[in-house]
Scaffold this active site. Structure first.
Site, mmCIF file in Angstrom:
data_model
loop_
_atom_site.group_PDB
_atom_site.id
_atom_site.type_symbol
_atom_site.label_atom_id
_atom_site.label_comp_id
_atom_site.label_asym_id
_atom_site.label_seq_id
_atom_site.Cartn_x
_atom_site.Cartn_y
_atom_site.Cartn_z
ATOM 1 C CG ASP A 130 2.390 -12.440 1.494
ATOM 2 O OD1 ASP A 130 3.104 -11.858 2.319
ATOM 3 O OD2 ASP A 130 1.717 -11.842 0.634
ATOM 4 N NE ARG A 179 11.264 -7.961 -4.700
ATOM 5 C CZ ARG A 179 10.352 -7.008 -4.793
ATOM 6 N NH1 ARG A 179 9.641 -6.870 -5.886
ATOM 7 N NH2 ARG A 179 10.136 -6.186 -3.788
ATOM 8 C CE LYS A 222 9.462 -10.439 0.973
ATOM 9 N NZ LYS A 222 8.665 -9.213 0.829
ATOM 10 C CG ASN A 223 7.037 -9.429 4.231
ATOM 11 O OD1 ASN A 223 7.912 -8.979 3.477
ATOM 12 N ND2 ASN A 223 5.955 -10.022 3.781
ATOM 13 C CB CYS A 279 3.917 -3.869 -7.470
ATOM 14 S SG CYS A 279 2.837 -4.820 -6.430
ATOM 15 N NE ARG A 304 1.402 -4.019 -2.484
ATOM 16 C CZ ARG A 304 2.461 -4.788 -2.242
ATOM 17 N NH1 ARG A 304 3.158 -5.273 -3.225
ATOM 18 N NH2 ARG A 304 2.836 -5.017 -0.999
ATOM 19 C CB ILE A 336 -5.214 -9.033 0.689
ATOM 20 C CG1 ILE A 336 -5.662 -9.876 1.887
ATOM 21 C CG2 ILE A 336 -4.256 -7.918 1.087
ATOM 22 C CD1 ILE A 336 -6.204 -9.100 3.062
ATOM 23 N NE ARG A 381 3.738 -2.170 -2.026
ATOM 24 C CZ ARG A 381 3.213 -0.964 -2.090
ATOM 25 N NH1 ARG A 381 3.426 -0.231 -3.152
ATOM 26 N NH2 ARG A 381 2.514 -0.471 -1.108
HETATM 27 C C1 EPZ Z 1 2.572 -6.304 3.439
HETATM 28 O O1 EPZ Z 1 2.417 -5.456 2.320
HETATM 29 C C2 EPZ Z 1 3.558 -7.382 3.003
HETATM 30 N N1 EPZ Z 1 4.838 -6.755 2.662
HETATM 31 C C3 EPZ Z 1 2.991 -8.117 1.790
HETATM 32 O O2 EPZ Z 1 3.906 -9.154 1.444
HETATM 33 C C4 EPZ Z 1 1.660 -8.748 2.197
HETATM 34 O O3 EPZ Z 1 1.096 -9.385 1.084
HETATM 35 C C5 EPZ Z 1 0.711 -7.640 2.703
HETATM 36 O O4 EPZ Z 1 1.330 -6.925 3.785
HETATM 37 C C6 EPZ Z 1 -0.615 -8.200 3.200
HETATM 38 O O5 EPZ Z 1 -0.386 -9.110 4.231
HETATM 39 C C7 EPZ Z 1 5.656 -6.369 3.660
HETATM 40 O O6 EPZ Z 1 5.357 -6.500 4.830
HETATM 41 C C8 EPZ Z 1 6.967 -5.751 3.246
HETATM 42 P P1 EPZ Z 1 -1.076 -3.795 3.048
HETATM 43 P P2 EPZ Z 1 1.646 -4.041 2.476
HETATM 44 O O7 EPZ Z 1 -0.747 -2.352 3.243
HETATM 45 O O8 EPZ Z 1 1.846 -3.514 3.840
HETATM 46 C C9 EPZ Z 1 -4.505 -1.638 0.593
HETATM 47 C C10 EPZ Z 1 5.247 -10.431 0.004
HETATM 48 O O9 EPZ Z 1 4.937 -11.209 -0.907
HETATM 49 N N2 EPZ Z 1 -3.962 -0.375 1.125
HETATM 50 O O10 EPZ Z 1 -1.376 -4.632 4.254
HETATM 51 O O11 EPZ Z 1 2.046 -3.192 1.314
HETATM 52 C C11 EPZ Z 1 -3.541 -2.364 -0.335
HETATM 53 O O12 EPZ Z 1 -3.665 -1.881 -1.655
HETATM 54 C C12 EPZ Z 1 4.517 -9.111 0.145
HETATM 55 O O13 EPZ Z 1 6.124 -10.658 0.873
HETATM 56 C C13 EPZ Z 1 -4.615 0.822 0.845
HETATM 57 O O14 EPZ Z 1 -5.616 0.850 0.130
HETATM 58 O O15 EPZ Z 1 0.152 -4.483 2.300
HETATM 59 C C14 EPZ Z 1 -3.983 -3.797 -0.214
HETATM 60 O O16 EPZ Z 1 -5.077 -4.016 -1.073
HETATM 61 C C15 EPZ Z 1 3.535 -8.880 -0.990
HETATM 62 N N3 EPZ Z 1 -4.114 1.981 1.357
HETATM 63 C C16 EPZ Z 1 -4.460 -3.901 1.246
HETATM 64 O O17 EPZ Z 1 -4.691 -2.552 1.672
HETATM 65 C C17 EPZ Z 1 -2.995 2.007 2.148
HETATM 66 O O18 EPZ Z 1 -2.596 3.102 2.602
HETATM 67 C C18 EPZ Z 1 -3.446 -4.525 2.201
HETATM 68 O O19 EPZ Z 1 -2.220 -3.913 1.940
HETATM 69 C C19 EPZ Z 1 -2.346 0.776 2.425
HETATM 70 C C20 EPZ Z 1 -2.852 -0.393 1.914
#
Ligand code: EPZ
Length: 418
Positions: free
Chosen positions: A304, A396, A22-23, A116, A121, A326, A92
């Site tokens: 995840d 999802r 998916k990701n 969410c 996020r 995370i 998102r």
């Molecule tokens: C990706 O989300 C995945 N989704 C998530 O999978 C996964 O949990 C996550 O990466 C971490 O591995 C997809 O790839 C579609 P991040 P993403 O930006 O990119 C903070 C699932 O279950 N952050 O790596 O949204 C954020 O709040 C989903 O399949 C900022 O502060 O995650 C988080 O605490 C859930 N500012 C941390 O960084 C930003 O601009 C990591 O988030 C961006 C992120």
């Protein structure tokens, strides 16, 4: 709304096909916005989120056609530039249309995703990187409005590791003027898969999979023609299913090379892994041993799979510690696991999981995608019946999970939730 009813206590035995990731699928679908032509994606999982991304691309003027696990996306006609709130609020990951749209069309109006269940996020890193590339960013009525005549290469150091932030900037850089360097980049396999799809279409990207990615801008891309990688999180979920039911599952197309942290911990917990001609066979004969887990960016233990491994460890013969680093609110499955009889002490985002001899079926509620997978796993082991409501979360991210599990012997059925 549907619910799942599981009669637990049956060891799972059989073969399960791991679907496309998916990701990896979601950013690669968004990357088609960088092209004008007929894009073809293979090994695409049939998921709610994939359909949502398809709807979003169609809203932008693309012609999207999904046939089984193939998706054809025709971006020949000039495309719009707005990702509407009613779609973004349901997924998102829609935010990954921001980079491609502003790179190709010079304009993007993408609804802020909002928080969410698992956390606020923010997307500040996405926006900071785009501004460094000369993009003008405004916030208007809950939307990010990004404008740029032509993005220019920049040397960007991310304040923190962000998967979709890295993906958005990598895609934006592909058509920028000059060279972009992304430092402190995410190293997830899904970032590499996206880079491979882009390189095959003519992008000049080096370093994907490391913390420094370099992108030399090109004039245009050919349409994408890409086979999506296997889903490491789905594969890890089924590994836990074998362990928690003390069964024996052969996983076809499990990307073991992307699961070293997970396989290491599951082996420490006593699960057995055997390579066979059909795929990796995962089995367990007795209660898992306690282990300690701290989630982290790849190649660390993936957030995840945190909830799923917690389900396994509720039945261990000792006390385990699980720390989520995370997301700030990714422990909502703890309350639901307690309803099944688990003994878990929670301090902030650190859980101490005391093993119990058995779980007992109960009515529980899914709160987010991976928490719902955790409850399915616990239900497979619990004595009696477990009713899991709000399984739309599950749909999802998992393709036909109830059918895949029942084919391996699980007593699981989907019912209307009155
Ligand atoms: C990706 O989300 C995945 N989704 C998530 O999978 C996964 O949990 C996550 O990466 C971490 O591995 C997809 O790839 C579609 P991040 P993403 O930006 O990119 C903070 C699932 O279950 N952050 O790596 O949204 C954020 O709040 C989903 O399949 C900022 O502060 O995650 C988080 O605490 C859930 N500012 C941390 O960084 C930003 O601009 C990591 O988030 C961006 C992120």
């Amino acid at each position: 709304m549907d619910k799942l009813v599981i009669k637990g206590g049956r060891p799972l035995v059989g073969r399960i096909q791991v679907s496309g990731a998916k990701n990896a699928t979601l950013p690669v679908m968004a990357a088609t916005l960088l092209t004008r032509g007929r894009n073809r994606l293979l090994n695409v999982p049939n998921l709610r989120d994939v359909r949502t991304m398809g709807e979003l691309l169609a809203t932008l003027g693309a012609k999207v056609n999904q046939r089984g696990n193939k998706v054809f996306i025709d971006t020949s006609d000039a495309l719009g530039h707005e990702a509407p709130y009613d779609l973004v609020k349901t997924m998102r990951a829609s935010v990954v249309t921001l980079g491609p749209l502003v790179a190709k069309a010079g304009l993007a109006r993408v609804s802020l995703p909002g928080g969410c269940a698992i956390g606020e996020r923010p997307i500040d890193q996405h926006l900071k990187g785009l501004e460094a590339m000369g993009c003008k960013i405004e916030l208007d009525d809950g939307y990010v409005v990004a404008k740029a005549n032509r993005l220019k290469g920049a040397d960007i150091t991310m304040d923190l590791v962000t998967v979709t932030g890295t993906e958005n900037l990598m895609m934006a850089a592909v058509l920028a003027k000059g060279t972009t360097v992304i430092r402190n980049a995410a190293r997830e396999p899904e970032v590499v898969d996206l880079a491979q799809a882009l390189i095959a279409a003519g992008a000049d990207i080096t370093g994907a999979g490391t913390s420094t990615i370099q992108v030399k801008g090109v004039g245009e891309l050919r349409p994408l023609d890409h086979r999506v990688m296997s889903d490491r999180i789905e594969a890890g979920t089924f590994m836990v299913a074998a362990g928690i039911t003390r069964g024996e599952l052969t996983l076809v197309d499990a990307p073991l090379e992307h699961l070293t942290a997970v396989v290491g911990k599951l082996k420490e917990a006593g699960l057995r892994f055997q390579n066979t001609p059909k795929g990796v066979m995962v089995s367990a004969r007795r209660a898992p041993k306690p282990v300690s887990i701290i989630t982290g960016p790849y190649p660390g233990f993936p957030t995840d799979l945190q909830a799923q491994v917690m389900a396994l460890l509720t039945l261990s013969n000792g006390s385990s510690m699980i720390q989520e680093t995370i997301f700030e609110n990714r422990m909502m499955h703890v309350g639901e696991l307690r309803r099944l009889g688990a003994r878990i002490e929670l301090t902030g985002s650190t859980a101490v999981v005391g093993g119990v001899r058995r779980l007992s079926g109960a009515r529980v509620m899914a709160t987010d995608l991976r928490a719902s997978a955790c409850l399915v796993l616990a239900g497979l082991a619990a004595e009696g019946e477990t009713h899991i409501s709000r399984v739309y979360h599950l749909d999802r991210g998992y393709e036909r999970i109830d059918q895949k599990l029942s084919a391996a012997g699980a007593a699981i059925r989907r019912k209307k939730d009155k």
